[in-house]
Design a protein around this motif. Structure first.
Motif, short mmCIF file in Angstrom:
data_model
loop_
_atom_site.label_atom_id
_atom_site.label_comp_id
_atom_site.label_asym_id
_atom_site.label_seq_id
_atom_site.Cartn_x
_atom_site.Cartn_y
_atom_site.Cartn_z
N VAL A 112 0.86 -1.19 0.00
CA VAL A 112 0.00 0.00 0.00
C VAL A 112 0.89 1.24 0.00
O VAL A 112 2.04 1.21 0.46
N THR A 113 0.36 2.35 -0.50
CA THR A 113 1.15 3.57 -0.64
C THR A 113 0.84 4.61 0.43
O THR A 113 1.64 5.53 0.64
N GLU A 114 -0.30 4.50 1.10
CA GLU A 114 -0.69 5.51 2.08
C GLU A 114 0.25 5.50 3.28
O GLU A 114 0.65 4.44 3.77
N ALA A 115 0.58 6.67 3.76
CA ALA A 115 1.48 6.80 4.91
C ALA A 115 0.73 6.49 6.20
O ALA A 115 -0.47 6.73 6.32
N VAL A 116 1.45 5.95 7.16
CA VAL A 116 0.87 5.66 8.47
C VAL A 116 0.72 6.96 9.25
O VAL A 116 1.63 7.78 9.30
N CYS A 117 -0.45 7.14 9.85
CA CYS A 117 -0.72 8.32 10.66
C CYS A 117 -0.58 7.95 12.14
O CYS A 117 -1.10 6.92 12.57
N VAL A 118 0.12 8.76 12.90
CA VAL A 118 0.29 8.52 14.34
C VAL A 118 -0.27 9.74 15.08
O VAL A 118 0.46 10.71 15.34
N PRO A 119 -1.57 9.74 15.41
CA PRO A 119 -2.18 10.91 16.07
C PRO A 119 -1.77 11.07 17.53
O PRO A 119 -1.87 12.16 18.09
N ASP A 128 -7.73 15.30 31.11
CA ASP A 128 -7.23 16.37 30.27
C ASP A 128 -5.75 16.10 29.98
O ASP A 128 -4.97 15.95 30.92
N PRO A 129 -5.33 15.98 28.72
CA PRO A 129 -6.05 16.33 27.50
C PRO A 129 -6.77 15.16 26.85
O PRO A 129 -7.43 15.34 25.83
N SER A 130 -6.64 13.94 27.39
CA SER A 130 -7.20 12.77 26.72
C SER A 130 -7.47 11.66 27.74
O SER A 130 -7.03 11.75 28.90
N PRO A 131 -8.17 10.60 27.35
CA PRO A 131 -8.56 9.55 28.29
C PRO A 131 -7.38 8.72 28.80
O PRO A 131 -6.32 8.65 28.18
N LEU A 158 -2.80 2.86 30.77
CA LEU A 158 -2.38 3.42 29.49
C LEU A 158 -2.79 4.88 29.43
O LEU A 158 -3.97 5.22 29.56
N VAL A 159 -1.80 5.75 29.25
CA VAL A 159 -2.04 7.19 29.17
C VAL A 159 -1.86 7.64 27.73
O VAL A 159 -0.80 7.42 27.14
N ASP A 160 -2.90 8.24 27.18
CA ASP A 160 -2.83 8.71 25.80
C ASP A 160 -2.24 10.12 25.78
O ASP A 160 -2.73 11.01 26.47
N THR A 161 -1.18 10.29 24.99
CA THR A 161 -0.56 11.61 24.86
C THR A 161 -0.66 12.06 23.41
O THR A 161 0.01 11.52 22.54
N GLN A 220 5.90 12.91 24.79
CA GLN A 220 6.53 13.79 25.77
C GLN A 220 7.97 13.36 26.02
O GLN A 220 8.27 12.18 26.19
N LYS A 221 8.90 14.33 26.05
CA LYS A 221 10.31 14.02 26.30
C LYS A 221 10.51 13.52 27.73
O LYS A 221 11.23 12.56 27.97
N ASP A 222 9.90 14.21 28.69
CA ASP A 222 9.98 13.79 30.09
C ASP A 222 8.66 13.15 30.46
O ASP A 222 7.81 13.75 31.12
N ILE A 223 8.46 11.90 30.02
CA ILE A 223 7.16 11.26 30.19
C ILE A 223 6.86 10.99 31.66
O ILE A 223 5.71 11.09 32.10
N LYS A 224 7.87 10.66 32.45
CA LYS A 224 7.62 10.43 33.88
C LYS A 224 7.19 11.71 34.58
O LYS A 224 6.26 11.71 35.40
N GLY A 225 7.87 12.82 34.25
CA GLY A 225 7.48 14.10 34.83
C GLY A 225 6.07 14.49 34.42
O GLY A 225 5.30 15.03 35.22
N TYR A 226 5.73 14.24 33.15
CA TYR A 226 4.39 14.54 32.65
C TYR A 226 3.33 13.74 33.42
O TYR A 226 2.29 14.28 33.81
#
Length: 388
Positions: A226-233, A258-261, A275-278, A283-289
Motif C-alpha cells: 500500500v502507498t498511504e502513509a501511516v498516521c500517528v495521532p 485532560d487532555p485525553s482519556p 495506558l495514558v494517551d498523549t 513527551q520528552k519527560d514522560i515520567k514528569g508529565y
C-alpha cells in the motif's frame, strides 16, 4: 476519545477478520510450482514432497498470525508461519479482548489459550469524569441466558506464546524463526517470500499460493503493498501497577481526563495496566508529565499504586498507528493486523477469487465477503455484522 475507540474495537476486529479468512480458506487452494534457481545466493526451501509444500505463508506470529495458523492447522492446511523472534513478546498493548473477540476465540476452539496465564474476566467499564467528579458503571450486554458477557485481559506475551504453541501442535503447521526480507513477485502476483534465519547468511526462498502479511504496526513489508502513509495521532504510555484496588470488581476503568482519556484494567491478579494517551508528539519527560499532569486526575484508589510504579517501573510507549483505507493492488496476498476504516482486498489464486471488504460504521463493523470459484463462476456470499 480516538485512542480508546481503537482499543475497544481492536480485539473484536482482529478475530472477526481471521475467522472469516479461516472459513474461506477451507476451499482448496492449488500449490504453485516453486522451483527457481536463477539466484545462486538463494536457498529454496525443500519439503519432503510436493504435497507437503505450504498452501499458505503467514508472516508474523502475533495475535492474528498465530491464531490464523492455528485455525488453518485445525483444518489440515499446510501452513508456514515465519516469525522474527519466537521469545515471549513484551509489549504494553494487545492485552484486552472485548466480548466479541473472546466469543470469536471460543468459536475458533482457541479459548484454552487463556488458561494458565492468569487472565482476568472483564464485564464492563467504569467511566470516571475528572471534570464533574462523577462515575458511571457500564456493563457489557447480557447474553441469551441473562448473563453479562465477558471479555478477557492478560499479559500480552503469555497469550501470544500460548497461541503459538496451539499453532505448532498441528502437524501441518511449520513454525520458523526468521526475518522476511521481501515478497516474491510473479508479475503483479505475490508468490512467496524471501527470509533469513539467525546465523545463516544465505537467503531462503519459499513459495505458496497465498501469503498473509500480519507483522504488526512496524511492518517493513507494508510499503510494498500500500502507498498511504501511516498516521500517528498520539502515543500510549504504559505503566504496570502492582496490587492496585479496583473501583468495581471485573471492570476496566476509563478516566476522562485532560487532555485525553486514561485506560486502566487488570491483566493478572497482581498486575494492573494503565495506558495514558498523549496526543501529538511523545513527551520528552514522560515520567514528569505523568507525575505532574496525570497523577492528580486519577481517582483516589489508583494514586498510590500509580505513584509507586512511576518511581519503580520503566514507562514504556507505543504509537497509536492508523493506516488509511486503501485498495490492495497486488494479488496472492492479504495484509492484516492494522487499524483501518475500510479495506477492500482482492485475492486471486489459481482457482479461487476472494474479495474481502471491511467497513466501520460508528460502533459497528460490517464484514462482507464474496468468493467466486473461477472454474464454474459460482459465487457464495457471506456477511458478518458485529458490534462491541
Amino acid at each position: 476519545m480516538w485512542s480508546v475507540y481503537l482499543i475497544l474495537q481492536a480485539g473484536f476486529v482482529s478475530f472477526a477478520v481471521f475467522a472469516l479468512i479461516g472459513l474461506l480458506l477451507r476451499k482448496r487452494l492449488k500449490p504453485r510450482s516453486k522451483k527457481d534457481d536463477s539466484c545462486p545466493q538463494q536457498e529454496h526451501v525443500s519439503f519432503p514432497s510436493a504435497s507437503d509444500d505450504p498452501e499458505i505463508i503467514i508472516v508474523g506470529a502475533g495475535v492474528v498470525g498465530a491464531s490464523l495458523a492455528a485455525v488453518l492447522g485445525q483444518d489440515g492446511r499446510r501452513v508456514l508461519l515465519v516469525e522474527k523472534d519466537l521469545k515471549e513478546p513484551d509489549r504494553i498493548l494487545g492485552e484486552l479482548l472485548q466480548p466479541g473477540g473472546y466469543q470469536a476465540l471460543s468459536q475458533l476452539h482457541l479459548a484454552d489459550c487463556l488458561d494458565g496465564i492468569e487472565s482476568e474476566a472483564i464485564q464492563g467499564y467504569v467511566v470516571h469524569d475528572y471534570a464533574s467528579k462523577s462515575n458511571v458503571v457500564l456493563h457489557y450486554p447480557k447474553d441469551s441466558h441473562g448473563q453479562i458477557t465477558e471479555g478477557r485481559a492478560f499479559h500480552h506475551g503469555r497469550f501470544v506464546s500460548r497461541l503459538r504453541q496451539m499453532a505448532s501442535c498441528h502437524k501441518s503447521v511449520t513454525v520458523i524463526e526468521g526475518t522476511v526480507t521481501k515478497l516474491l513477485y510473479d508479475g503483479n502476483c505475490i508468490v512467496g517470500v524471501e527470509y533469513t534465519t539467525s546465523g545463516v547468511f544465505c537467503k531462503k526462498v519459499v513459495k505458496a499460493p497465498l501469503t498473509i502479511v500480519a507483522d504488526g504496526c512496524f511492518s517493513k513489508l507494508r510499503k510494498a503493498l500500500v502507498t498511504e502513509a501511516v498516521c500517528v495521532p498520539s502515543y500510549f504510555s504504559g505503566l504496570l501497577l502492582e496490587d492496585c484496588p479496583q473501583f468495581q470488581w471485573n471492570h476496566a476503568e476509563i478516566v476522562l481526563g485532560d487532555p485525553s482519556p486514561i485506560l486502566v484494567y487488570k491483566i493478572s491478579p497482581k498486575h494492573t495496566r494503565v495506558l495514558v494517551d498523549t496526543p501529538g508528539l511523545l513527551q520528552k519527560d514522560i515520567k514528569g508529565y505523568m507525575l505532574e499532569k496525570i497523577l492528580p486526575q486519577l481517582p483516589a484508589h489508583l494514586r498510590d499504586s500509580f505513584r509507586a510504579a512511576l518511581y519503580s517501573e520503566r514507562v514504556r510507549s507505543m504509537p497509536n498507528s492508523f493506516l488509511p483505507a486503501s485498495h490492495a493492488e497486488k494479488t496472492g496476498v492479504i495484509l492484516l493486523g492494522l487499524y483501518t476504516t475500510s479495506i477492500p482486498i482482492q485475492l486471486i489464486t489459481q482457482d479461487i477469487s476472494i474479495t474481502l471488504v471491511i467497513n466501520c460504521y460508528g460502533n459497528e463493523y460490517f464484514f462482507a465477503v464474496e468468493m467466486e470459484k473461477k472454474a464454474d463462476i459460482k459465487s457464495d456470499k457471506a456477511a458478518f455484522l458485529g458490534a462491541v
